[in-house]
Design a protein around this motif. Structure first.
Motif, PDB file in Angstrom:
ATOM      1  N   PRO A   1     -16.053  11.437  -5.532  1.00  0.00           N
ATOM      2  CA  PRO A   1     -15.686  10.477  -6.577  1.00  0.00           C
ATOM      3  C   PRO A   1     -15.760  11.108  -7.965  1.00  0.00           C
ATOM      4  N   MET A   2     -14.955  10.601  -8.883  1.00  0.00           N
ATOM      5  CA  MET A   2     -14.975  11.069 -10.262  1.00  0.00           C
ATOM      6  C   MET A   2     -14.529   9.938 -11.173  1.00  0.00           C
ATOM      7  N   ASP A   3     -15.256   9.738 -12.263  1.00  0.00           N
ATOM      8  CA  ASP A   3     -14.877   8.755 -13.279  1.00  0.00           C
ATOM      9  C   ASP A   3     -14.476   9.500 -14.543  1.00  0.00           C
ATOM     10  N   ILE A   4     -13.378   9.065 -15.167  1.00  0.00           N
ATOM     11  CA  ILE A   4     -12.887   9.688 -16.390  1.00  0.00           C
ATOM     12  C   ILE A   4     -12.692   8.600 -17.441  1.00  0.00           C
ATOM     13  N   ILE A   5     -13.130   8.881 -18.653  1.00  0.00           N
ATOM     14  CA  ILE A   5     -12.981   7.953 -19.773  1.00  0.00           C
ATOM     15  C   ILE A   5     -12.476   8.734 -20.978  1.00  0.00           C
ATOM     16  N   TYR A   6     -11.573   8.112 -21.729  1.00  0.00           N
ATOM     17  CA  TYR A   6     -11.165   8.677 -23.014  1.00  0.00           C
ATOM     18  C   TYR A   6     -11.273   7.590 -24.071  1.00  0.00           C
ATOM     19  N   THR A   7     -12.034   7.884 -25.121  1.00  0.00           N
ATOM     20  CA  THR A   7     -12.161   6.947 -26.228  1.00  0.00           C
ATOM     21  C   THR A   7     -12.646   7.693 -27.469  1.00  0.00           C
ATOM     22  N   ASP A   8     -12.180   7.280 -28.631  1.00  0.00           N
ATOM     23  CA  ASP A   8     -12.630   7.842 -29.913  1.00  0.00           C
ATOM     24  C   ASP A   8     -12.543   9.367 -29.947  1.00  0.00           C
ATOM     25  N   GLY A   9     -11.463   9.917 -29.351  1.00  0.00           N
ATOM     26  CA  GLY A   9     -11.246  11.367 -29.427  1.00  0.00           C
ATOM     27  C   GLY A   9     -12.106  12.195 -28.502  1.00  0.00           C
ATOM     28  N   TYR A  10     -12.800  11.557 -27.561  1.00  0.00           N
ATOM     29  CA  TYR A  10     -13.641  12.288 -26.615  1.00  0.00           C
ATOM     30  C   TYR A  10     -13.218  11.999 -25.172  1.00  0.00           C
ATOM     31  N   TYR A  11     -13.303  13.038 -24.363  1.00  0.00           N
ATOM     32  CA  TYR A  11     -13.019  12.957 -22.932  1.00  0.00           C
ATOM     33  C   TYR A  11     -14.352  13.006 -22.196  1.00  0.00           C
ATOM     34  N   TYR A  12     -14.606  12.001 -21.361  1.00  0.00           N
ATOM     35  CA  TYR A  12     -15.854  11.903 -20.612  1.00  0.00           C
ATOM     36  C   TYR A  12     -15.539  12.037 -19.118  1.00  0.00           C
ATOM     37  N   MET A  13     -16.348  12.825 -18.428  1.00  0.00           N
ATOM     38  CA  MET A  13     -16.127  13.020 -16.997  1.00  0.00           C
ATOM     39  C   MET A  13     -17.465  12.925 -16.272  1.00  0.00           C
TER      40      MET A  13
ATOM     41  N   ILE B   1      -1.953   2.478 -25.848  1.00  0.00           N
ATOM     42  CA  ILE B   1      -1.472   3.779 -25.395  1.00  0.00           C
ATOM     43  C   ILE B   1      -0.875   4.575 -26.548  1.00  0.00           C
ATOM     44  N   ASN B   2      -1.258   5.857 -26.581  1.00  0.00           N
ATOM     45  CA  ASN B   2      -0.716   6.819 -27.548  1.00  0.00           C
ATOM     46  C   ASN B   2      -1.005   6.429 -29.001  1.00  0.00           C
ATOM     47  N   THR B   3      -2.159   5.795 -29.209  1.00  0.00           N
ATOM     48  CA  THR B   3      -2.627   5.525 -30.572  1.00  0.00           C
ATOM     49  C   THR B   3      -4.061   6.023 -30.678  1.00  0.00           C
ATOM     50  N   ASP B   4      -4.559   6.123 -31.912  1.00  0.00           N
ATOM     51  CA  ASP B   4      -5.943   6.568 -32.120  1.00  0.00           C
ATOM     52  C   ASP B   4      -6.964   5.596 -31.533  1.00  0.00           C
ATOM     53  N   LYS B   5      -6.525   4.365 -31.244  1.00  0.00           N
ATOM     54  CA  LYS B   5      -7.438   3.367 -30.668  1.00  0.00           C
ATOM     55  C   LYS B   5      -7.422   3.381 -29.133  1.00  0.00           C
ATOM     56  N   MET B   6      -6.653   4.293 -28.538  1.00  0.00           N
ATOM     57  CA  MET B   6      -6.464   4.265 -27.087  1.00  0.00           C
ATOM     58  C   MET B   6      -7.789   4.367 -26.340  1.00  0.00           C
ATOM     59  N   LYS B   7      -7.908   3.519 -25.331  1.00  0.00           N
ATOM     60  CA  LYS B   7      -9.015   3.599 -24.391  1.00  0.00           C
ATOM     61  C   LYS B   7      -8.417   3.777 -22.992  1.00  0.00           C
TER      62      LYS B   7
END
Length: 242
Positions: free
Chosen positions: A78-90, A57-63
């Motif tokens: 329904p909705m799926d949300i992902i955050y990884t490597d500086g990108y937000y996926y929806m 959490i709250n690091t550049d490696k956050m998933k």
């Protein structure tokens, strides 16, 4: 030494639990927000359930991975949300979008979506403690005049379901709930009931909001297994108001 053995006050128990939870590097939580709005004889029920997992959490490696289901008038969205490597996926009902998002913006969004599990100690007017096995149940009533920002954060985290509602005028009549603190000193559950009136676009409605959030096994390792992220269309974040 006697002072060190003194029984902690309910406020101290909650403050220490919030601090412990805030230091977690990983979190597994579920939340359930139920809303009933009434205007004259008409009534509308809405709900949002979320299953959230995050690590580093709250690091550049956050998933971060969240599965959300919004229910409006009996229809599930329904909705799926992902955050990884500086990108937000929806992924909403098969429409897959992605866009770059810096960590600070993502952490602010996480704060809103997890707000149901946390509340400022200053908002609590009365708080009592009672043992329940290894757990301690803190029961509280909140100061309605201080609850505006909390409620608006919760609504902001519910996205399009209450679009614009977080900017409405609110009169909060009452707010109360309970918090479960485990024997390790983490809080593991928060329940909240809020009775209020909301005025938006010249129309006033009565609203009852019930929230139930669980932090699952705080302090234990959390695993986030991301799916393949091919097939997402990259868009300009400004097009979605970011």
């Amino acid at each position: 030494s006697m002072a060190g053995c003194a029984k902690k006050s309910p406020r101290d128990l909650y403050a220490e639990a919030v601090k412990k939870n805030s230091e977690l590097s990983g979190m597994d939580m579920t939340s359930d927000v139920q809303m009933t709005m009434k205007v004259e004889e008409q009534s509308l029920d809405m709900a949002m359930k979320m299953d959230i997992k995050m690590v580093d959490i709250n690091t550049d490696k956050m998933k971060y991975q969240a599965k959300a289901t919004t229910n409006v008038m009996g229809q599930d969205i329904p909705m799926d949300i992902i955050y990884t490597d500086g990108y937000y996926y929806m992924d909403m009902m098969g429409q897959k979008l992605k866009y770059p998002m810096d960590l600070d913006k993502m952490m602010e969004q996480i704060r809103q979506t997890t707000e149901a599990s946390n509340m400022e100690l200053d908002y609590m007017k009365e708080i009592t403690a009672e043992k329940d096995g290894d757990n301690t149940i803190l029961t509280f009533t909140a100061d309605p005049e201080k609850m505006d920002s909390y409620v608006k954060d919760v609504m902001g985290g519910m996205g399009d379901m209450v679009d614009g509602m977080e900017n409405a005028e609110m009169v909060i009549h009452s707010a109360d709930g309970s918090i479960t603190v485990n024997k390790q000193g983490y809080y593991t559950n928060m329940k909240m009931n809020i009775d209020m009136e909301v005025t938006a676009e010249g129309q006033t409605m009565a609203m009852v909001m019930k929230m139930d959030a669980n932090i699952n096994q705080p302090g234990q390792a959390v695993e986030v297994t991301l799916p393949e992220l091919d097939g997402y269309t990259e868009i300009d974040p400004a097009s979605v108001g970011m």
